[in-house]
Design a protein around this motif. Structure first.
Motif, PDB file in Angstrom:
ATOM      1  N   SER A   8       0.842  -1.200   0.000  1.00  0.00           N
ATOM      2  CA  SER A   8       0.000   0.000   0.000  1.00  0.00           C
ATOM      3  C   SER A   8       0.874   1.246   0.000  1.00  0.00           C
ATOM      4  N   VAL A   9       0.322   2.322  -0.538  1.00  0.00           N
ATOM      5  CA  VAL A   9       0.991   3.623  -0.509  1.00  0.00           C
ATOM      6  C   VAL A   9       0.075   4.614   0.197  1.00  0.00           C
ATOM      7  N   SER A  50      -1.290  -0.810  -4.154  1.00  0.00           N
ATOM      8  CA  SER A  50      -0.259  -0.419  -5.124  1.00  0.00           C
ATOM      9  C   SER A  50       0.263  -1.625  -5.892  1.00  0.00           C
ATOM     10  N   LYS A  54       5.013   8.258  -4.247  1.00  0.00           N
ATOM     11  CA  LYS A  54       4.325   6.973  -4.093  1.00  0.00           C
ATOM     12  C   LYS A  54       5.364   5.877  -3.902  1.00  0.00           C
ATOM     13  N   GLU A  71      -5.034   7.271 -10.582  1.00  0.00           N
ATOM     14  CA  GLU A  71      -3.848   8.045 -10.212  1.00  0.00           C
ATOM     15  C   GLU A  71      -3.919   9.480 -10.719  1.00  0.00           C
TER      16      GLU A  71
END
Length: 604
Positions: free
Chosen positions: A61-62, A75, A98, A541
C-alpha cells in the motif's frame, strides 16, 4: 480462490497520528530483525519476500492524501531487497512520493524489516518477519529436508488482515479526564546531526523470569522498575519534583479478538515520583505492580481506547481540512510528550517452528524516537534489548545493565554492526540552497542599487520581485519534485496568481486574465495529459489532478468573464469550454473512477 483486497482503506486511529507527525527527525519507523547463523543470500531473500507479500498483501500500500484524512491505497509496486546502506529506521514515508511503506534489507547474517508505523504495529511486523524468515530458510534448506510450514491460519482472510479493530470495538464513553503532572524530561546533549544511537544487549529469559518470580511480579513489571531506577540515577534533587513516567504500549489483541495486521494497540503510563519520599527498589516494584494490575483490565483498556477514538469521531474535528487537522494533531502530540519521560515496548516472544530454530540466532527490535526508547523481544532463551535515542550519552543504558547485574542477571552487550551509511547524495538540496542564496543575493543587490542610484523608474525593485517570483516557482517545483502531477497543479496556481498580482501592481492592463490565465490553464491540462501517458498512470492516479486543473480552468475564468474583468474574451471562452468538456468527458467515460476518487479524497 484468489481473495480480493479493497482498493483503498481509511487509516486506523493510531495511523492517523503517525501520518500527521512523522518527519525526518522522527520518522515513526521501527525495525524488526532476525540474526541467522549463516550469511544471507540476497537472491533467496528476494524470492522469500515475493512469497511473503502474497501471504500479507495488505503491506503493498501507498499513502495518499485526501481533503479530510490520509488514506492507504493498493499499489502495484513490489519491494526489492537490497543490502543495508542507510541509518537504521530512516524515513520511509516521503510526502508526494508513491512508495511502499516498508523495506527489507540485509547485512551479513541479519535480515532487517523496517516499516512505517502507520502501516502496522509490532504484532503485524512480527508476523510479517516470521513469515519472511520461514520462507527464506525453507528456500535455503529445502534440499536438506526442511519442510514448508504454514504459519498463518488458513481461515484468516485478507479482509480480516485489513480490518480496523479500533472501529470494530469502539463504544461511546463519557469520562472526565484527569489532569496529569508534567513528567521529568531527559535533557542530554544531542548527537551530532541528530543521528540515531542504538545500544543492544542480550539477557537470559530464564534468569530474568527466575528473578521476577522471586519478587512476585511479571517480567515486564520487573524491567519497568529497573528502567525507572536507571533514569532516576541521572536525576538531580531539583529534578525529583517531577515524576518519571514511562509509556508502555499494550497489544489490544490480548483483550479483544482480532486478526488485523493494522495498528491495534494502546498504552499505559506507569511511573514513580521519587521526590515524594520512599523509593527503595521493593517500594517502586510494588507500586508498578499495583499500577499494571489496575490498568491492564479489559474495562480500563477499553475506556482508554474509546477516549482516543471519541476525539477522532468528533463531528466538528472530522470536517476540519486535513492540513488543519495535522497542525492540531502535531500540537497535541507535542503537548502530550510532556507527560512522558521515556518509552518501553515489550514485543513479547517470537516463536518459530521447532525445525527452523537451529538456523536462527535471535530476533531483535528497536525504533526511531525523539526521546529514549527501550524495545525488547525474546526468542528461545535470548531476550534482546534495544535502546534507541538521539542523545550523546549512554549513562541510562549503563545504569540499566548495572542494576540488572545487581539483581543477579548476566548481561551480554552486543555491538550492533552497521555498514557505513551510504545516504543518497544531498547534492539536490545543496544545489537548491545555492540557487536560493544566489536569488537572494541578486534581489538584495537590485534593491541596494535602486536606493543608491535613485532612478526615476524603480526597475531594480521590479527585477527583485521577478527574481522572487522565479524562486517561488523553483521552490514549489523542488518540494513537489516527486509528484509531477501535483507539481503541475501548483505551478498552475503560482503562475496565474503571480501574473495577476504583477498586472495589478504594474497599473492593470488586463493581460494576465485576457491571455496568461486561460493559456496557462489549457497548457497545464495538456501537460498533465502528456505526463499520464508517459508515466502510464491509471485513471485513479490522475483523476483528482485532472478534476482540480479542469475545475480551476472553468471556475476562475468564468467568474472573471461574468464579472466583466476580461476584455478580450475569445481565449478565455475557449478555455472555459475546453475545460468543461474535459471534466464532462471524465464523468462520462471514467464515471466509476471519478466517483471512487471523490469518495476517497472527501471521506470524513
Amino acid at each position: 480462490m484468489q481473495q480480493k483486497r479493497a482498493y483503498w482503506r481509511k487509516l486506523d486511529n493510531a495511523a492517523k497520528l503517525f501520518s500527521a507527525t512523522s518527519n525526518k527527525k522522527d520518522t515513526r519507523v521501527f525495525r524488526f530483525f532476525c540474526v541467522l547463523k549463516e550469511e544471507v543470500d540476497p537472491e533467496l531473500l528476494q524470492e522469500a519476500l515475493d512469497r511473503t507479500v502474497v501471504t500479507y498483501p495488505v503491506f503493498l500500500s501507498v499513502m495518499r492524501k485526501g481533503l479530510f484524512w490520509h488514506y492507504l491505497e493498493k499499489s502495484k509496486l513490489r519491494p526489492e531487497v537490497h543490502e543495508e546502506c542507510k541509518e537504521p529506521c530512516s524515513n520511509l514515508y516521503v510526502r508526494d512520493k508513491k512508495n511502499l511503506l516498508f523495506e527489507v534489507t540485509y547485512y551479513g547474517k541479519r535480515i532487517n524489516f523496517e516499516v512505517f508505523h502507520a502501516l502496522t504495529d509490532g504484532t503485524g511486523a512480527t508476523e510479517f518477519l516470521r513469515e519472511l524468515v520461514k520462507n527464506y530458510l525453507f528456500l535455503a534448506h529445502q534440499s536438506e529436508g526442511l519442510k514448508d510450514v504454514a504459519l498463518l491460519d488458513e481461515n484468516v482472510t485478507i479482509q480480516d488482515q485489513e480490518s480496523d479493530s479500533f472501529s470494530q470495538y469502539y463504544t461511546k464513553v463519557k469520562k472526565k479526564k484527569e489532569k496529569k503532572p508534567k513528567a521529568f524530561q531527559l535533557k542530554k546533549p544531542r548527537k551530532e546531526v541528530g543521528r540515531l544511537q542504538v545500544n543492544e544487549a542480550v539477557l537470559s529469559v530464564k534468569e530474568v523470569l527466575k528473578r521476577s518470580r522471586e519478587l512476585g511480579v511479571s517480567m515486564t513489571v520487573f524491567l519497568t522498575t529497573v528502567y525507572l531506577f536507571a533514569i532516576h540515577q541521572e536525576m538531580t534533587k531539583q529534578q525529583e519534583k517531577h515524576p518519571i513516567v514511562l509509556m508502555v504500549p499494550v497489544n489490544l489483541r490480548k483483550f479483544f479478538p482480532s486478526e488485523s495486521m493494522l495498528n491495534f494497540f494502546n498504552w499505559i503510563e506507569p511511573g514513580y515520583h521519587f521526590g515524594k519520599g520512599g523509593g527503595s527498589f521493593e517500594e517502586v516494584l510494588e507500586h508498578v505492580k499495583e499500577y499494571f494490575a489496575e490498568e491492564l483490565t479489559t474495562e480500563r483498556v477499553a475506556e482508554h481506547m474509546n477516549e482516543l477514538i471519541a476525539l477522532e469521531m468528533h463531528p466538528i474535528l472530522r470536517l476540519a481540512p486535513l492540513e488543519l487537522k495535522n497542525l492540531g494533531i502535531k500540537a497535541g502530540a507535542r503537548y502530550a510528550e510532556r507527560d512522558v519521560t521515556a518509552i518501553f515496548s515489550n514485543m513479547s516472544a517470537v516463536k518459530m517452528p521447532a525445525e527452523y530454530e537451529p538456523f536462527i540466532e535471535r530476533f531483535g527490535v528497536y525504533t526511531s524516537t525523539p526521546k529514549m526508547e527501550l524495545c525488547m523481544c525474546s526468542f528461545g532463551d535470548k531476550l534482546s534489548l534495544g535502546f534507541t535515542s538521539r542523545f550523546d550519552t549512554i549513562n541510562i543504558q549503563r545504569n540499566f545493565y548495572r542494576i540488572l547485574k545487581q539483581q543477579g542477571i548476566g548481561v551480554e552487550k552486543v555491538e550492533p554492526e552497521f555498514p557505513q551509511p551510504d545516504v543518497p547524495s544531498r547534492l539536490e538540496m545543496k544545489v537548491f540552497k545555492f540557487v536560493s542564496f544566489l536569488c537572494l543575493a541578486a534581489a538584495v543587490g537590485c534593491v541596494a542599487a535602486d536606493f543608491n542610484l535613485h532612478p526615476k523608474i524603480r526597475w531594480t525593485l521590479f527585477t527583485a520581485a521577478g527574481i522572487g517570483s522565479m524562486w517561488l516557482a523553483l521552490a514549489i517545483g523542488f518540494v513537489k519534485r516527486y509528484n509531477l502531477m501535483k507539481n503541475a497543479m501548483w505551478q498552475l496556481i503560482i503562475v496565474t496568481v503571480g501574473c495577476i498580482l504583477w498586472d495589478i501592481f504594474t497599473g492593470w492592463r488586463g493581460w494576465s486574465v485576457d491571455f496568461v490565465l486561460p493559456i496557462v490553464c489549457m497548457v497545464i491540462l495538456v501537460s498533465m495529459f502528456i505526463i499520464t501517458k508517459v508515466q502510464k498512470n491509471t485513471a485513479r492516479e490522475y483523476m483528482i489532478y485532472f478534476v482540480m486543473a479542469g475545475g480551476y480552468g472553468v471556475i476562475l475564468p468564468l467568474i472573471l468573464l461574468l464579472a466583466g474583468v476580461v476584455r478580450f474574451t475569445p481565449i478565455c471562452t475557449v478555455c472555459v469550454v475546453a475545460c468543461f468538456l474535459f471534466l464532462a468527458a471524465l464523468v462520462i467515460f471514467k464515471g466509476k473512477e471519478f466517483k471512487e476518487e471523490m469518495h476517497k479524497k472527501f471521506h470524513v
